[in-house]
Design an enzyme around this catalytic site. Structure first.
Site, PDB file in Angstrom:
ATOM      1  N   ASN A   1       0.862  -1.180   0.000  1.00  0.00           N
ATOM      2  CA  ASN A   1       0.000   0.000   0.000  1.00  0.00           C
ATOM      3  C   ASN A   1       0.903   1.237   0.000  1.00  0.00           C
ATOM      4  O   ASN A   1       1.508   1.564   1.012  1.00  0.00           O
ATOM      5  CB  ASN A   1      -0.876  -0.048   1.257  1.00  0.00           C
ATOM      6  CG  ASN A   1      -1.810   1.143   1.361  1.00  0.00           C
ATOM      7  OD1 ASN A   1      -1.821   2.019   0.499  1.00  0.00           O
ATOM      8  ND2 ASN A   1      -2.599   1.161   2.419  1.00  0.00           N
TER       9      ASN A   1
ATOM     10  N   ARG B   1      -2.751  -2.038  -3.245  1.00  0.00           N
ATOM     11  CA  ARG B   1      -3.955  -1.271  -2.943  1.00  0.00           C
ATOM     12  C   ARG B   1      -3.993  -0.026  -3.830  1.00  0.00           C
ATOM     13  O   ARG B   1      -3.041   0.744  -3.874  1.00  0.00           O
ATOM     14  CB  ARG B   1      -3.939  -0.843  -1.481  1.00  0.00           C
ATOM     15  CG  ARG B   1      -5.159  -0.061  -1.144  1.00  0.00           C
ATOM     16  CD  ARG B   1      -5.109   0.464   0.252  1.00  0.00           C
ATOM     17  NE  ARG B   1      -6.349   1.167   0.520  1.00  0.00           N
ATOM     18  CZ  ARG B   1      -6.484   2.073   1.451  1.00  0.00           C
ATOM     19  NH1 ARG B   1      -5.475   2.382   2.222  1.00  0.00           N
ATOM     20  NH2 ARG B   1      -7.631   2.654   1.629  1.00  0.00           N
TER      21      ARG B   1
ATOM     22  N   HIS C   1     -13.031   2.800   0.845  1.00  0.00           N
ATOM     23  CA  HIS C   1     -13.031   1.735   1.867  1.00  0.00           C
ATOM     24  C   HIS C   1     -13.750   0.488   1.355  1.00  0.00           C
ATOM     25  O   HIS C   1     -14.244  -0.316   2.146  1.00  0.00           O
ATOM     26  CB  HIS C   1     -13.760   2.176   3.162  1.00  0.00           C
ATOM     27  CG  HIS C   1     -13.035   3.199   3.978  1.00  0.00           C
ATOM     28  ND1 HIS C   1     -13.692   4.192   4.650  1.00  0.00           N
ATOM     29  CD2 HIS C   1     -11.729   3.366   4.263  1.00  0.00           C
ATOM     30  CE1 HIS C   1     -12.825   4.944   5.304  1.00  0.00           C
ATOM     31  NE2 HIS C   1     -11.617   4.456   5.072  1.00  0.00           N
TER      32      HIS C   1
ATOM     33  N   ARG D   1     -10.934  15.245   8.421  1.00  0.00           N
ATOM     34  CA  ARG D   1     -11.791  15.672   7.293  1.00  0.00           C
ATOM     35  C   ARG D   1     -13.157  16.106   7.816  1.00  0.00           C
ATOM     36  O   ARG D   1     -13.712  15.470   8.716  1.00  0.00           O
ATOM     37  CB  ARG D   1     -11.985  14.523   6.299  1.00  0.00           C
ATOM     38  CG  ARG D   1     -10.715  14.077   5.614  1.00  0.00           C
ATOM     39  CD  ARG D   1     -11.052  13.088   4.490  1.00  0.00           C
ATOM     40  NE  ARG D   1      -9.862  12.391   4.056  1.00  0.00           N
ATOM     41  CZ  ARG D   1      -9.708  11.074   4.130  1.00  0.00           C
ATOM     42  NH1 ARG D   1     -10.674  10.300   4.585  1.00  0.00           N
ATOM     43  NH2 ARG D   1      -8.584  10.515   3.719  1.00  0.00           N
TER      44      ARG D   1
ATOM     45  N   GLU E   1      -8.066  -5.153   5.829  1.00  0.00           N
ATOM     46  CA  GLU E   1      -7.970  -4.819   4.403  1.00  0.00           C
ATOM     47  C   GLU E   1      -6.823  -5.560   3.731  1.00  0.00           C
ATOM     48  O   GLU E   1      -6.931  -5.960   2.579  1.00  0.00           O
ATOM     49  CB  GLU E   1      -7.817  -3.297   4.243  1.00  0.00           C
ATOM     50  CG  GLU E   1      -9.119  -2.578   4.563  1.00  0.00           C
ATOM     51  CD  GLU E   1      -8.977  -1.081   4.714  1.00  0.00           C
ATOM     52  OE1 GLU E   1      -8.452  -0.640   5.753  1.00  0.00           O
ATOM     53  OE2 GLU E   1      -9.386  -0.347   3.809  1.00  0.00           O
TER      54      GLU E   1
END
Ligand code: ADP
Length: 394
Positions: free
Chosen positions: A7, A89, A178, A239, A382
């Site tokens: 990733n 990813r 996600h 965020r 993940e």
């Protein structure tokens, strides 16, 4: 099969070497501050080492990771021949990718056409792919997209109320993120709740430093809270999530800043960090709130309230819910945040089991037997999901 999951961010490279048969993690870690001063964290067999190391670019970072995996003393494999495939990813697959793919030159070109939808993430992901391909040219590389699971959303869920040419000319629409986590957790939730995945209505709440909710009907995502970018939806670590879009011009004028400076504020200085003035980490905010910090208490209320509103919306979108999952950092570990969320779900008949809610980081039924909708902690993974996808494709 040993699958290396990679990733890549603009200055980082996280990795895990997973045995796809036993699903054991043989080694994991990350390279940080690539292009700056460089640091490698490497974990295997319960041991963790941190090394300062010159990492001028991603190519050097991956070659150092491969050296560590094959190191005579701390390595977990004898040679690179024992890595059978690499799963990468990818943040944004636009409308082009609705599932994972084996990477070739044409695929890289197609991924590049999605770059302007994720200008910070996709180019870094591609850098990582190129570096890994150069280091390991003979094995297959697989791209697993954060957006792919949500490509099943209907137009009514993905279209914004904007002039339609923005969608046709520039691809402005909801994509959602996600997806690897929502797919992994929703499948597992159906198993835990004894449901047929292909015939179920599930709400998945991924509440980490980035956070999103997905409505999953009959195994397919029908709506999700993140949008064209990961900025929309829930209030996150830094965020903002949903705001009135008119605020952007208003603040730009008041503060005499540009739209891109304001976008940076919305991404990096807002959310739990901006509201609390304490931290982007809910652990610090809970502590501050317990010590009487009102802003921290308000931030936690805003976080839970937004999640409750989305669950309500998705309950209607799905026409009910057979089960709800809480996952990722706060979802798996914070009994305080879980309690605030579940207390707000009484209208749909959710009842919390206080004892069960003391547990963390494991699969737990959080609701009482009489709760109309079961609520579970389902830890996400993940990397394992990417390793499974990669093994399936190669
Ligand atoms: P990421 O989104 O970066 O992958 P995680 O899913 O691990 O990260 O989520 C990390 C966040 O989860 C932390 O920043 C923190 O806000 C929250 N978190 C983790 N553990 C706890 C806890 N015990 N209590 C409250 N919040 C927690």
């Amino acid at each position: 099969m040993n699958i290396l999951v990679v990733n890549c961010g603009s200055s980082s490279l996280k990795f895990q070497l997973v045995d796809s048969e036993t699903e054991q993690v043989k080694a994991s870690g990350n390279c940080e501050r690539i292009g700056l001063d460089g640091k490698i964290v490497y974990k295997s067999g319960g041991k963790k080492t941190e090394t300062k190391s010159s990492l001028p670019d991603h190519a050097v970072a991956i070659s150092k990771v491969l050296d560590m995996l094959t190191d005579a003393k701390d390595g977990v494999i004898n040679s690179l021949d024992e890595i059978h495939a690499i799963g990468h990813r990818l943040v944004h697959g636009g409308e082009k990718f609705s599932s994972s793919v084996v990477i070739d030159e044409d695929i890289i070109k197609e991924i590049e056409t999605c770059n302007d939808l994720a200008p910070l993430h996709n180019p870094a992901n591609i850098l990582g792919i190129r570096a890994c391909q150069r280091a390991m040219p003979r094995i297959k590389h697989v791209a697993v997209f954060d957006t792919a699971f949500h490509q099943t959303m209907p137009a009514k869920a993905y279209l914004y109320g904007l002039p339609k040419e923005y969608y046709s000319k520039y691809g402005v629409r909801r994509y959602g993120f996600h997806g690897t986590s929502h797919s992994f957790v929703s499948k597992r939730l159906a198993e835990l709740a004894g449901l047929d995945y292909e015939n179920s209505k599930l709400i998945i709440c991924h509440i980490g430093s980035g956070a999103s909710i997905a409505a999953v009907k009959n195994g397919k995502s029908i709506d999700t809270s993140m949008g064209m970018t990961p900025l929309e939806g829930l209030v996150m670590g830094t965020r903002s999530g949903d705001i009135d879009p008119a605020i952007i011009e208003f603040i730009c004028q008041k503060e005499n800043i540009s739209v891109s400076e304001m976008t940076m504020v919305l991404n990096k200085k807002s959310g739990m960090f901006g509201l609390s003035g304490v931290s982007n980490d809910c652990r610090d905010i809970i502590e501050a709130s317990e010590n009487g910090n009102k802003d921290a208490a308000n931030a936690l209320d805003v976080l839970a309230y937004r999640i409750i509103k989305y669950i309500g919306a998705y309950y209607m979108a799905l026409g009910g819910a057979d089960a709800i999952a809480l996952t990722a950092g706060a979802g798996e570990n914070s009994s305080e945040i879980r309690k605030s969320i579940m207390d707000g779900l009484s209208a749909i008949g959710v009842e919390m089991d206080e004892e069960a809610n003391k547990k963390r980081g494991e699969e737990v039924l959080l609701s009482t037997p009489s709760s109309k909708v079961p609520v579970w902690i389902v830890p996400t993974n993940e990397e394992l999901a990417i390793a499974r996808e990669t093994a399936r494709l190669v």
